[in-house]
Scaffold this motif. Structure first.
Motif, PDB file in Angstrom:
ATOM      1  N   TYR A  29       0.885  -1.372  -0.351  1.00  0.00           N
ATOM      2  CA  TYR A  29      -0.098  -0.181  -0.136  1.00  0.00           C
ATOM      3  C   TYR A  29       0.843   0.976   0.348  1.00  0.00           C
ATOM      4  CZ  TYR A  29      -3.666  -3.518   1.880  1.00  0.00           C
ATOM      5  OH  TYR A  29      -4.523  -4.486   0.945  1.00  0.00           O
ATOM      6  N   LEU A  30       1.101   2.046  -0.694  1.00  0.00           N
ATOM      7  CA  LEU A  30       1.345   3.319  -0.571  1.00  0.00           C
ATOM      8  C   LEU A  30       0.091   4.623  -0.657  1.00  0.00           C
ATOM      9  CD1 LEU A  30       3.743   3.780  -4.500  1.00  0.00           C
ATOM     10  CD2 LEU A  30       3.888   3.043  -1.836  1.00  0.00           C
ATOM     11  N   LYS A  31       0.652   5.764   0.237  1.00  0.00           N
ATOM     12  CA  LYS A  31       0.274   6.481   0.632  1.00  0.00           C
ATOM     13  C   LYS A  31       0.701   7.871  -0.798  1.00  0.00           C
ATOM     14  CE  LYS A  31      -2.084   5.755   4.209  1.00  0.00           C
ATOM     15  NZ  LYS A  31      -3.957   5.719   4.206  1.00  0.00           N
ATOM     16  N   LYS A  32      -0.245   8.724  -0.414  1.00  0.00           N
ATOM     17  CA  LYS A  32      -0.549   9.634  -1.453  1.00  0.00           C
ATOM     18  C   LYS A  32       0.905  10.669  -1.301  1.00  0.00           C
ATOM     19  CE  LYS A  32      -2.598  13.636  -3.862  1.00  0.00           C
ATOM     20  NZ  LYS A  32      -3.888  15.299  -3.562  1.00  0.00           N
ATOM     21  N   GLU A  91       3.776   8.996  -2.179  1.00  0.00           N
ATOM     22  CA  GLU A  91       5.263   8.217  -1.813  1.00  0.00           C
ATOM     23  C   GLU A  91       5.796   7.658  -3.099  1.00  0.00           C
ATOM     24  OE1 GLU A  91       4.997   6.045   2.437  1.00  0.00           O
ATOM     25  OE2 GLU A  91       3.302   5.261   1.046  1.00  0.00           O
ATOM     26  N   GLY A 142      -5.581   2.590  -8.005  1.00  0.00           N
ATOM     27  CA  GLY A 142      -4.862   4.233  -7.611  1.00  0.00           C
ATOM     28  C   GLY A 142      -4.080   4.727  -8.734  1.00  0.00           C
ATOM     29  N   GLU A 200      -2.159   9.183  -5.901  1.00  0.00           N
ATOM     30  CA  GLU A 200      -3.424   8.348  -4.928  1.00  0.00           C
ATOM     31  C   GLU A 200      -3.286   7.379  -4.221  1.00  0.00           C
ATOM     32  OE1 GLU A 200      -6.630   9.422  -8.605  1.00  0.00           O
ATOM     33  OE2 GLU A 200      -6.605   7.325  -7.928  1.00  0.00           O
ATOM     34  N   ASP A 201      -3.657   7.064  -3.145  1.00  0.00           N
ATOM     35  CA  ASP A 201      -2.975   6.368  -2.644  1.00  0.00           C
ATOM     36  C   ASP A 201      -3.528   5.008  -3.899  1.00  0.00           C
ATOM     37  OD1 ASP A 201      -2.828   7.437   0.116  1.00  0.00           O
ATOM     38  OD2 ASP A 201      -4.933   7.269   0.524  1.00  0.00           O
ATOM     39  N   CYS A 202      -2.680   4.297  -3.192  1.00  0.00           N
ATOM     40  CA  CYS A 202      -2.708   2.925  -4.001  1.00  0.00           C
ATOM     41  C   CYS A 202      -2.605   1.641  -3.518  1.00  0.00           C
ATOM     42  CB  CYS A 202      -1.503   3.272  -5.564  1.00  0.00           C
ATOM     43  SG  CYS A 202      -1.879   3.851  -6.457  1.00  0.00           S
ATOM     44  N   GLU A 203      -2.650   0.406  -3.546  1.00  0.00           N
ATOM     45  CA  GLU A 203      -2.750  -1.259  -3.803  1.00  0.00           C
ATOM     46  C   GLU A 203      -2.133  -1.898  -4.316  1.00  0.00           C
ATOM     47  OE1 GLU A 203      -6.097  -3.536  -1.284  1.00  0.00           O
ATOM     48  OE2 GLU A 203      -6.141  -3.732  -3.899  1.00  0.00           O
ATOM     49  N   ASP A 259       6.081   7.567  -8.847  1.00  0.00           N
ATOM     50  CA  ASP A 259       5.316   7.957  -7.055  1.00  0.00           C
ATOM     51  C   ASP A 259       3.975   8.279  -7.412  1.00  0.00           C
ATOM     52  OD1 ASP A 259       4.769  10.020  -8.739  1.00  0.00           O
ATOM     53  OD2 ASP A 259       5.343  11.222  -6.666  1.00  0.00           O
TER      54      ASP A 259
END
Length: 192
Positions: A32-35, A37, A55, A99-102, A96
């Protein structure tokens, strides 16, 4: 969790057997990445390819302290700094999260293991490499042969998600113009 990626594989490899899929599934990991990252940082080795389950990410370089955007990739697509991944050498670019990503990741070593054990994955790897080559070639050709207006129109027609989900200054960089030029171009196109 793995429904989208399994469907992706089945579309590209219609003869994929359940045993082959299970072998692949065992090697996948979720990230999981936050916007904001970074997935890959310039100077680091890209250690996995990532399927975007949810995302939006961007690929970019930093040249003379300035960000140069080279691609925007959304759900149901693969992303990697592919040259770094294949050569296992430091990346010259960055990826990068916009958006928040999965993400669903497959490491370099696990991919090599699948290639050795199941020839179907060698074919899949080749198809992914071909798709990435076509994407890079299309972007290069676009920058060399199309006007900024034509490049923007191409985005509108072929990748509308970019217009809807990416900040204008990043779009301007992607099509090779300043944000001010993009603003004038959008006004001109809206007036037609």
């Amino acid at each position: 969790m793995f429904d989208k990626i399994k469907n992706y594989y089945q579309q590209m490899l219609p003869d994929l057997q359940e045993t082959e899929w299970k072998a692949m599934e065992e090697k996948l990991s979720v990230q999981y990445l936050k916007k904001g990252e970074l997935l890959t940082r310039q100077g680091e080795i890209c250690s996995s390819v990532s399927f975007i389950n949810k995302g939006l990410v961007r690929m970019f370089y930093i040249v003379d302290g300035k960000e140069i955007n080279t691609g925007f990739i959304n759900e149901n697509e693969y992303i990697a700094q592919y040259d770094s991944f294949i050569l296992q050498e430091p990346s010259s670019g960055n990826i990068d999260a916009l958006e928040d990503c999965e993400l669903i990741n497959l490491s370099y070593n696990d991919m090599q293991s699948l290639y050795k054990t199941y020839t179907v994955f060698e074919m899949f790897g080749r198809k992914i490499a071909e798709m990435l080559f076509i994407m890079i070639s299309a972007q290069t050709t676009s920058l060399l042969t199309l006007t900024p207006e034509e490049r923007y129109q191409r985005l509108l027609n072929e990748e509308p998600f970019v217009i809807q989900r990416v900040p204008q200054y990043m779009i301007a960089s992607f099509i090779g113009i300043t944000p001010e030029h993009l603003s004038r171009l959008r006004k001109k196109m809206a007036g037609q």
